[in-house]
Design an enzyme around this catalytic site. Structure first.
Site, PDB file in Angstrom:
ATOM      1  N   LYS A  45      35.965  51.431   9.290  1.00 45.04           N
ATOM      2  CA  LYS A  45      34.869  51.759   8.375  1.00 45.04           C
ATOM      3  C   LYS A  45      33.624  50.898   8.562  1.00 45.04           C
ATOM      4  O   LYS A  45      32.588  51.200   7.989  1.00 45.04           O
ATOM      5  CB  LYS A  45      35.346  51.690   6.928  1.00 45.04           C
TER       6      LYS A  45
HETATM    7  C1  LIG Z   1      42.977  52.633   6.928  1.00 42.82           C
HETATM    8  C2  LIG Z   1      42.169  53.846   7.136  1.00 42.82           C
HETATM    9  N1  LIG Z   1      42.576  54.763   8.019  1.00 42.82           N
HETATM   10  C3  LIG Z   1      41.870  55.895   8.235  1.00 42.82           C
HETATM   11  C4  LIG Z   1      40.720  56.156   7.545  1.00 42.82           C
HETATM   12  C5  LIG Z   1      40.030  57.473   7.764  1.00 42.82           C
HETATM   13  O1  LIG Z   1      38.699  57.391   8.013  1.00 42.82           O
HETATM   14  P1  LIG Z   1      37.638  58.526   7.661  1.00 42.82           P
HETATM   15  O2  LIG Z   1      37.079  58.191   6.307  1.00 42.82           O
HETATM   16  O3  LIG Z   1      36.623  58.377   8.732  1.00 42.82           O
HETATM   17  O4  LIG Z   1      38.287  59.857   7.655  1.00 42.82           O
HETATM   18  C6  LIG Z   1      40.297  55.231   6.626  1.00 42.82           C
HETATM   19  C7  LIG Z   1      39.125  55.477   5.819  1.00 42.82           C
HETATM   20  O5  LIG Z   1      38.864  54.840   4.821  1.00 42.82           O
HETATM   21  C8  LIG Z   1      41.025  54.042   6.423  1.00 42.82           C
HETATM   22  O6  LIG Z   1      40.638  53.109   5.530  1.00 42.82           O
END
Ligand SMILES: Cc1ncc(COP(=O)(O)O)c(C=O)c1O
Length: 332
Positions: A45
Site C-alpha cells: 500500500k
Molecule cells: C495485506 C494486504 N494484502 C492485499 C491487499 C490488496 O490490495 P488492494 O487494495 O490493492 O486490492 C491489501 C490492501 O490493503 C493488503 O493490506
C-alpha cells in the site's frame, strides 16, 4: 518516531525484490513472490498511498502544515499514509475496524496518526448501510473541506495508476518478459487492476487471478465480495480478471506455516492466501512463470498467529530470528 523532514523516504517506494519460491516450484512451473514488505512502510500500500498524495499535491488539494489526511483503512493504507505524510509534513487520521491487530494500531500511533475505531469487520465495508469506517471518515471530513482531504482509495484512480506505473513494469522486467500468471489478493482492487492491465497490454495471454477472502475472515487487507460490495475503482476494470479464487482462513494460515518451514519466510496472512492459491493453480499447469504478491510480512501478526494457534510463541520467535528477506525498518 519522527520522519519529519525526511522526504527522501518516498524515493525508496517500489523496486521490491522478486524471489523464487524454490521449494514450491517444479521443473516446468516456477513460482515467484514479489516481496512488497520491502517498501519503506512495510506493504504494497505504500505505492497507492504515495501516488494518491502526489496526485493531491499536483491538484493543489494538500497544504503543508495545514492539511489533515483522513482515510478508512484495514491497516496497511493507514500505515503507508501516516509514514509518508509524516515525512512530507501532513497530519493523518485513520478510521480503522477495531478487530485490526494491536500491532497495526501501535504502528499507526508510533507514526503519529490519530485513530478512530469502528465495529466494522476486519476490512472497511463498501456499500450503503455497511460502510461504517468509510461513513465515519466522510462524516469527519465533509464539514471541513478546507482542512481535511480523504484520498478514498476505493474510488481514486491514483491507486490503480500506482500499480500500472510501478508494480506492473517491475514484474515485467524482473521476469525478463516471461511472466504467464499474475496472482494477488484483493482489497480495493488497485493492485490487481493496475498490475493486471499493464501486464495484459504487454502480453494479452497473461492470466490474471484474483483472490478474495472467505466470508467472515481473518485475512487483514483482503475482502469477501459477497459481504462487501466491489469498490468503484475495481468495478471500472473488473474485466481484467480472468479467474477468481476464494482463500479460506485455514488454507491461508497453513501456507503461512509452510512458508516458515520450507522457505524460512515470515509472511502476513494475505501472503498465505496468495501462496495457497498459487499452489492450487500451479497443480493444473503444464508450464508457467507464476508471480504472486506477498503484500506484507508477519511482524504485525504475532498476536494473531498465537491466538489462532498457527505458531507457538517459541515457533514465532524462532521464525522471526531466522527469517530471510526481512529488512530492518524504522516504523516497528
Ligand atoms: C495485506 C494486504 N494484502 C492485499 C491487499 C490488496 O490490495 P488492494 O487494495 O490493492 O486490492 C491489501 C490492501 O490493503 C493488503 O493490506
Amino acid at each position: 518516531m519522527t520522519l519529519v523532514g525526511r522526504p527522501d523516504v518516498v524515493e525508496q517506494i517500489g523496486q521490491t525484490p522478486l524471489v523464487e519460491l524454490g521449494s514450491f516450484s517444479t521443473e516446468n512451473v516456477k513460482l515467484y513472490a514479489k516481496l512488497e514488505w520491502h517498501n519503506p512502510f512495510g506493504s504494497v500500500k505504500d505505492r497507492a498511498a504515495y501516488w494518491m498524495i502526489k496526485h493531491a499535491e499536483r491538484m493543489g488539494t494538500l497544504k503543508k502544515d495545514k492539511s489533515i489526511i483522513i482515510e478508512p483503512s484495514s491497516g496497511n493504507t493507514g500505515i503507508a499514509l501516516a509514514g509518508i505524510s509524516s515525512a512530507l509534513g501532513y497530519k493523518v487520521e485513520i478510521v480503522i475496524p477495531e478487530k485490526v491487530s494491536e500491532e497495526t494500531k501501535n504502528i499507526l500511533r508510533n507514526l503519529g496518526a490519530i485513530i478512530h475505531e469502528t465495529s466494522d469487520d476486519l476490512c472497511p465495508r463498501v456499500g450503503a448501510g455497511t460502510d461504517q469506517s468509510i461513513a465515519l471518515a466522510k462524516a469527519i471530513s465533509k464539514p471541513r473541506p478546507d482542512i481535511y482531504y480523504m484520498p478514498n482509495q476505493y474510488d481514486n484512480d491514483a491507486n490503480f495508476l500506482s500499480h500500472y506505473e510501478s508494480t506492473g513494469p517491475e514484474i515485467w522486467e524482473q521476469t525478463d518478459e516471461t511472466v504467464t500468471h499474475f496472482v494477488t489478493g484483493c482489497g480495493t482492487g488497485g493492485t490487481i487492476t493496475g498490475t493486471g492491465t499493464f501486464l495484459k497490454e504487454k502480453n494479452r495471454d497473461i492470466r490474471v487471478i484474483a483472490i478474495q477472502a472467505q466470508k467472515n475472515h481473518l485475512l487483514q487487507g483482503l475482502r469477501n465480495f459477497e459481504e462487501s460490495a466491489i469498490p468503484e475503482l475495481f468495478k471500472r476494470r473488473l474485466g481484467v480478471v480472468d479467474e477468481w479464487m476464494t482463500a479460506t482462513n485455514k488454507d491461508s494460515f497453513e501456507a503461512v506455516r509452510q512458508l516458515v518451514e520450507k522457505e524460512t519466510m515470515l509472511v502476513g496472512p494475505s501472503s498465505g492466501s496468495v501462496m495457497t492459491s498459487m499452489l492450487k493453480m500451479a497443480h493444473d499447469l503444464d508450464h508457467g512463470i507464476v508471480v504472486g504478491i506477498f503484500a506484507d510480512d508477519g511482524r504485525k501478526f504475532r498476536s494473531l498467529y498465537l491466538r489462532e494457534k498457527i505458531l507457538t510463541a517459541q515457533e514465532y520467535d524462532k521464525a522471526l530470528k531466522s527469517a530471510k528477506y526481512l529488512p530492518n525498518v524504522a516504523y516497528l
